[in-house]
Design a protein around this motif. Structure first.
Motif, PDB file in Angstrom:
ATOM      1  N   VAL A 275      -3.352  -0.100   8.163  1.00  0.00           N
ATOM      2  CA  VAL A 275      -2.610  -1.273   8.627  1.00  0.00           C
ATOM      3  C   VAL A 275      -3.224  -2.543   8.039  1.00  0.00           C
ATOM      4  N   PHE A 276      -4.561  -2.592   8.027  1.00  0.00           N
ATOM      5  CA  PHE A 276      -5.222  -3.759   7.435  1.00  0.00           C
ATOM      6  C   PHE A 276      -5.075  -3.763   5.917  1.00  0.00           C
ATOM      7  N   ARG A 277      -5.025  -2.584   5.351  1.00  0.00           N
ATOM      8  CA  ARG A 277      -4.855  -2.503   3.905  1.00  0.00           C
ATOM      9  C   ARG A 277      -3.503  -3.081   3.492  1.00  0.00           C
ATOM     10  N   LEU A 278      -2.485  -2.836   4.335  1.00  0.00           N
ATOM     11  CA  LEU A 278      -1.152  -3.358   4.025  1.00  0.00           C
ATOM     12  C   LEU A 278      -1.160  -4.881   3.920  1.00  0.00           C
ATOM     13  N   LEU A 279      -2.104  -5.520   4.611  1.00  0.00           N
ATOM     14  CA  LEU A 279      -2.150  -6.981   4.587  1.00  0.00           C
ATOM     15  C   LEU A 279      -2.702  -7.513   3.273  1.00  0.00           C
TER      16      LEU A 279
ATOM     17  N   VAL B 234     -16.278   6.950   9.456  1.00  0.00           N
ATOM     18  CA  VAL B 234     -16.053   6.901   8.020  1.00  0.00           C
ATOM     19  C   VAL B 234     -14.563   6.758   7.710  1.00  0.00           C
ATOM     20  N   GLY B 235     -13.710   7.034   8.700  1.00  0.00           N
ATOM     21  CA  GLY B 235     -12.265   7.053   8.462  1.00  0.00           C
ATOM     22  C   GLY B 235     -11.732   5.737   7.922  1.00  0.00           C
ATOM     23  N   MET B 236     -12.255   4.626   8.488  1.00  0.00           N
ATOM     24  CA  MET B 236     -11.718   3.336   8.081  1.00  0.00           C
ATOM     25  C   MET B 236     -12.067   3.021   6.633  1.00  0.00           C
ATOM     26  N   VAL B 237     -13.285   3.405   6.214  1.00  0.00           N
ATOM     27  CA  VAL B 237     -13.668   3.183   4.819  1.00  0.00           C
ATOM     28  C   VAL B 237     -12.722   3.964   3.906  1.00  0.00           C
ATOM     29  N   PHE B 238     -12.408   5.182   4.323  1.00  0.00           N
ATOM     30  CA  PHE B 238     -11.503   6.025   3.550  1.00  0.00           C
ATOM     31  C   PHE B 238     -10.174   5.334   3.292  1.00  0.00           C
ATOM     32  N   SER B 239      -9.539   4.864   4.374  1.00  0.00           N
ATOM     33  CA  SER B 239      -8.177   4.376   4.205  1.00  0.00           C
ATOM     34  C   SER B 239      -8.120   2.914   3.805  1.00  0.00           C
ATOM     35  N   LEU B 240      -9.149   2.129   4.145  1.00  0.00           N
ATOM     36  CA  LEU B 240      -9.066   0.700   3.831  1.00  0.00           C
ATOM     37  C   LEU B 240      -9.536   0.401   2.411  1.00  0.00           C
TER      38      LEU B 240
END
Lengths: 308, 314
Positions: A128-132, A244-250
């Motif tokens: 979601v943050f990556r979309l920004l 670690v999940g957030m690092v993966f997707s962001l």
């Protein structure tokens, strides 16, 4: 009242062994999924892959690991991430909890809305943050681009303190913000629950004695909720170090290696480069730090209980 | 004494207004990323790849915002659901997107079976820890707590090797069973602590009188204590359900077959396949998060109970 002594004895026997049978399944599951793997990793940290089998190499994995440039860099990233994330979450959590404690009419609604981020998976939160800030097309990319910043692709500026990765890259700052957004509800509730246990009389009498708002906070509120703050602090550190999940997707660790935190570095060592021995060596180091922290929590909470 | 009193009241009123305003501001921050995701998910491809990006796809050549000119699209959802006409399916459409056809049902299965197993095992052992004093009681409790200090990714190294060896040597090995068993192990320790706390809060007298009446210890447990502890056990179930639903890395490392992937794994695949189709990503995120958010909104009190209990214990 028992008519049959043998039956009574049998019932007594069952009663005595009952807790054993109740606990057994749990203990077996934990032994297989948690304890055995921990020992296996310990063993693995002293091995290296040779063809189809493992070979004992002593502490070579640790030596090679500490010589790798990425190792101190990842520690630096982890420290920066943890400091930013913990400081931001605790401060904001404390402020929001103070606001919620006023119990204005709509508090229930606010609490519910505030909690939505916590229920969202870290991988979704990252996305979601990556979309920004997705390069070119993200909602904020235009605004940042005007200032010459591209959050996910700018590498960090040269270090000012030796090799320590400071100042952090824009991606790291953004990662800290995203992680804070997700962790904040939990910490806020924790602090709020603790604030509500402070007796009203204590605050009232301090106020009558002429304490102002700041004195109330620093001399009464904070010391009284300190144990909870400590619990929250360790919760955040442990969660931040192991998540670690957030690092993966962001960020996917990038740009380059700018958001390699230790847990992501471990993943890359193991599953990216297939150096499981070295990854296990790193895992052992992380585990030791974790246990040390857990030990501190146990000590702190026990001391607190004795103090009461 | 109306003067000071009304001064005090108006000060209070102002304070309330300020607190309300501040909290509304905080709430806006909390939901902002979600709202933007919703708007992105309803954009069409042409608006996604526009430069500079716009918040609402509602601009006309001469105006920045025109309500009637909004170009909302469901393209993102269409690509996630991939509906195909099918006479046998409900409503005449079959959803053929992998995410809704395979991944979300998988997640549902993993989450509910793990949550059920964890709740069952944790309630048994939590009961034993709460009601009986035996040798090694405290040591075992501390050991279970210490286990939570083993980082998940540390164990994954070993569990990954374990899964490779088992897959090769056990003919009946199934990724799904192994994954659920791993989730048992990961979520049990903290659940045991929380359930013990719930049982501690239930008075023992009821149970003891049942024992005196001739009820067996097991009978007393299932007929008297468990029903009383039910609200707590439900909160353990929900907490584990949400944790497993949201879990990514374990499944990512242990599941090898496409058919067994859970939703988070599928979402991560989506990320690499849809670098510029942001509307598809946003739609997928919302579809996966929606069930959990709805569940949370309906059961938030139960959640908070387990959360606070868990946080105080650990």
């Amino acid at each position: 009242m028992q008519k049959n002594p043998a039956q009574f004895l049998k019932r007594f026997e069952i009663r005595k062994s009952l807790p054993f049978w109740l606990i057994l399944p749990t203990v077996i599951v934990i032994l297989i999924i948690q304890v055995y793997p921990a020992f296996y990793t310990m063993w693995l940290s002293l091995q290296e892959r040779k063809g189809a089998s493992w070979e004992y190499v002593g502490f070579e994995n640790f030596e090679r690991l500490t010589k790798a440039n990425l190792f101190p860099e990842s520690i630096g990233h982890t420290v920066i991430f943890l400091v930013g994330y913990v400081a931001l979450t605790l401060t904001l959590g404390f402020i929001i909890a103070q606001l919620l404690k006023r119990n204005v009419p709509l508090t229930g609604l606010y609490v519910t809305i505030l909690f939505i981020p916590w229920i969202i998976a870290d991988i979704i939160a990252g996305l979601v943050f990556r979309l920004l800030v997705t390069p070119d097309y993200g909602l904020f990319s235009g605004i940042f681009a005007e200032r010459g910043i591209s959050v996910l692709t700018d590498s960090r500026s040269p270090s000012i303190i030796g090799n320590f990765p400071f100042p952090p890259s824009p991606a790291m700052i953004f990662l800290i913000l995203a992680a804070t957004w997700r962790a904040l509800p939990f910490i806020t509730l924790l602090i709020l629950a603790s604030l509500q246990t402070i007796p009203h009389e204590v605050i009232e009498s301090a106020r009558i004695d002429g304490a102002n708002g700041w004195q109330l906070t620093s001399h009464i509120t904070i010391p009284l909720i300190l144990p909870t703050m400590v619990v929250a602090l360790f919760n955040l550190i442990l969660g931040g170090m192991n998540g670690v999940g957030m690092v993966f997707s962001l960020t996917g660790g990038g740009p380059g290696t700018a958001t390699y935190v230790l847990s992501y570095f471990l993943y890359v060592l193991g599953w990216g480069q297939l150096r499981f021995g070295r990854a296990a060596a790193l895992a052992m180091m992380i585990a030791i730090v974790n246990w040390f922290l857990i030990f501190l929590v146990l000590r702190a909470t026990q001391l607190h209980k004795k103090g009461r | 004494m109306s003067g000071p009193r009304s001064y005090y009241l108006s000060r209070r009123a102002w304070e309330t207004r300020f607190v309300n305003l501040a909290l509304i501001f905080v709430c806006l921050f909390a939901v902002f990323p979600i709202v933007t995701t919703i708007t992105i998910s309803f954009k069409e491809q042409a608006d996604i790849t526009r430069k500079p990006p716009i918040f609402f796809p509602c601009d006309t050549p001469d105006k920045t915002f025109e309500w009637s000119a909004c170009r909302w699209a469901v393209e993102g959802y269409q690509r996630v659901f991939a509906p195909k006409p099918d006479e046998n399916a409900l409503l005449g459409w079959a959803l053929t997107g992998n995410l809704v056809k395979t991944y979300i049902p998988n997640t549902m299965m993993y989450a509910s079976s793990s949550a059920l197993g964890v709740t069952l095992l944790a309630s048994l052992s939590g009961f034993a820890f709460s009601r009986y004093r035996f040798r090694g009681h405290n040591a075992l409790m501390t050991a279970i707590y210490a286990v939570t200090g083993i980082p998940l990714i540390t164990n994954m190294l070993a569990l990954y090797q374990m899964s490779i060896i088992l897959r090769k040597n056990l003919p009946f090995f199934d990724d799904r069973l192994f994954l659920i068993f791993v989730y048992f192990g990961f979520y049990l320790p903290i659940s045991v602590w929380i359930t013990k706390g719930f049982f501690d809060a239930i008075p023992r007298e009821l149970e003891e009188s049942a024992l005196i009446e001739g009820c067996s210890p097991l009978g007393a447990m299932f007929r008297i204590t468990m029903p009383l502890a039910m609200p707590g056990l439900i909160s353990i179930f929900l907490l584990t359900f949400v944790n497993v639903w949201n879990e990514f890395i374990v499944a990512y490392l242990l599941v090898t077959k496409n058919d067994f992937k859970p939703a988070m794994f599928g979402l991560y695949d989506f990320l690499s396949q849809n670098i510029i189709n942001l509307q598809v990503l946003a739609a997928a995120c919302l579809i996966i998060a929606a069930p959990i958010i709805i569940l949370f909104l309906f059961t938030r009190k139960t959640f908070f109970r387990a959360m606070v209990e868990g946080a105080v214990k650990g």
